[in-house]
Design a protein around this motif. Structure first.
Motif, short mmCIF file in Angstrom:
data_model
loop_
_atom_site.label_atom_id
_atom_site.label_comp_id
_atom_site.label_asym_id
_atom_site.label_seq_id
_atom_site.Cartn_x
_atom_site.Cartn_y
_atom_site.Cartn_z
N ASP A 3 47.29 41.90 45.48
CA ASP A 3 47.63 40.63 44.53
C ASP A 3 48.02 39.55 44.21
O ASP A 3 47.68 39.58 43.48
CB ASP A 3 49.10 40.74 46.41
CG ASP A 3 50.11 41.21 46.47
OD1 ASP A 3 50.66 41.73 45.42
OD2 ASP A 3 50.38 41.37 48.19
N TYR A 4 46.10 39.31 45.12
CA TYR A 4 45.73 37.50 44.47
C TYR A 4 44.99 38.07 43.40
O TYR A 4 45.56 36.96 42.64
CB TYR A 4 44.19 37.70 45.40
CG TYR A 4 45.34 36.58 46.40
CD1 TYR A 4 45.60 35.85 46.94
CD2 TYR A 4 44.16 37.07 47.63
CE1 TYR A 4 45.76 35.23 48.37
CE2 TYR A 4 44.90 36.30 49.10
CZ TYR A 4 45.27 35.77 48.80
OH TYR A 4 45.59 34.71 50.29
N ILE A 5 45.14 39.01 42.75
CA ILE A 5 43.99 39.06 41.50
C ILE A 5 45.60 39.56 40.39
O ILE A 5 45.63 38.93 39.48
CB ILE A 5 43.77 40.32 41.44
CG1 ILE A 5 42.47 40.42 42.07
CG2 ILE A 5 43.20 41.45 39.90
CD1 ILE A 5 41.55 41.45 42.60
N ALA A 6 47.03 40.10 40.85
CA ALA A 6 47.64 40.32 40.05
C ALA A 6 48.24 38.66 39.94
O ALA A 6 49.17 38.39 38.64
CB ALA A 6 48.46 41.45 40.58
N ILE A 7 48.47 37.93 40.69
CA ILE A 7 49.05 36.55 40.64
C ILE A 7 48.03 35.70 39.41
O ILE A 7 48.58 35.05 38.81
CB ILE A 7 48.93 35.52 41.83
CG1 ILE A 7 49.88 36.55 43.23
CG2 ILE A 7 49.22 34.51 42.19
CD1 ILE A 7 49.39 36.54 44.49
N GLN A 8 46.57 35.86 40.03
CA GLN A 8 45.86 35.27 38.97
C GLN A 8 45.56 35.77 37.36
O GLN A 8 45.57 34.84 36.35
CB GLN A 8 43.74 35.89 39.51
CG GLN A 8 42.94 34.49 38.21
CD GLN A 8 41.68 34.99 39.47
OE1 GLN A 8 41.07 36.27 39.50
NE2 GLN A 8 40.67 34.05 39.35
N ARG A 9 46.13 37.15 37.45
CA ARG A 9 46.68 37.44 36.42
C ARG A 9 47.38 36.85 35.19
O ARG A 9 48.04 37.54 33.71
CB ARG A 9 46.13 39.00 35.64
CG ARG A 9 44.75 39.29 36.06
CD ARG A 9 43.59 38.50 35.77
NE ARG A 9 42.73 39.55 35.87
CZ ARG A 9 41.91 40.33 35.69
NH1 ARG A 9 42.06 40.94 34.69
NH2 ARG A 9 40.77 40.55 36.39
#
Ligand SMILES: [Zn+2]
Length: 188
Positions: free
Chosen positions: A130-136
């Motif tokens: 989730d964090y990676i998707a938010i960062q993108r």
């Protein structure tokens, strides 16, 4: 991008997958297959493809298994899920692949075992995706996905409970500041 689609039932699904993948430049050099078929007990699974050949030559390839129906429902088709919800869902799965990149193919075997046997490992892995998707840039889509799953009458309670137990809550996602690198817990 080295994308292959296998038995994907709708162009909208393909488009929303490519829309999510476009923000993941670090994955564009890897072969990724989106394969739709009936999957037991989950809607999507991001997996490394590990064979006798590439476990030794180190080449990394990935597959995302996509169900025909949402979770263990037998009436709610993935092809009928709203597009922004699917984009958020794909962005989360691609987040897993980014996480996988730092592991060797041998390391991924250990990762898979830890995911199955350790609830805390599973939680860290799901939060990280989730964090990676938010960062993108997919914060709104990640929220749309969680709201859709948690509020849909035809999504089973077991699946909703799993989401509440292992994944970031809508409130936690809303609080993430996308301008700064997120806090990403490191998995041992
Ligand atoms: Zn996940």
């Amino acid at each position: 991008m080295k994308v292959k689609f296998r038995k994907v039932q709708s162009d909208i699904l393909k488009e929303s997958f490519l829309e999510a993948l476009s923000q993941y430049e670090d994955l564009h050099d890897y072969s990724i297959t989106l394969h739709q078929k009936r999957v037991k007990s989950s809607t999507m699974q991001a997996q490394p493809i590990i064979s006798l050949k590439n476990i030794f030559n180190g080449v990394k390839r990935y597959r995302i298994m996509l169900g025909v129906y949402v979770s263990n429902s037998d009436s709610l088709k993935v092809a009928e899920v709203p597009r922004s919800v699917m984009t958020g869902w794909f962005a989360h799965e691609l987040g897993h692949l980014v996480d996988y990149l730092s592991y060797s193919n041998f390391g991924m075997i250990r990762y898979g075992l830890q995911y199955v046997f350790s609830n805390s490992f599973k939680m860290k892995a799901e939060h990280e995706a989730d964090y990676i998707a938010i960062q993108r840039g997919f914060r709104d889509e990640i929220i749309a996905t969680k709201e859709w799953v948690l509020n849909h009458d035809l999504v089973g309670q077991r699946y909703k409970n799993r989401l509440n137990k292992y994944y970031l809550s809508i409130e936690q996602v809303a609080l993430c500041n996308t301008d700064e690198p997120p806090f990403v817990p490191k998995i041992e």
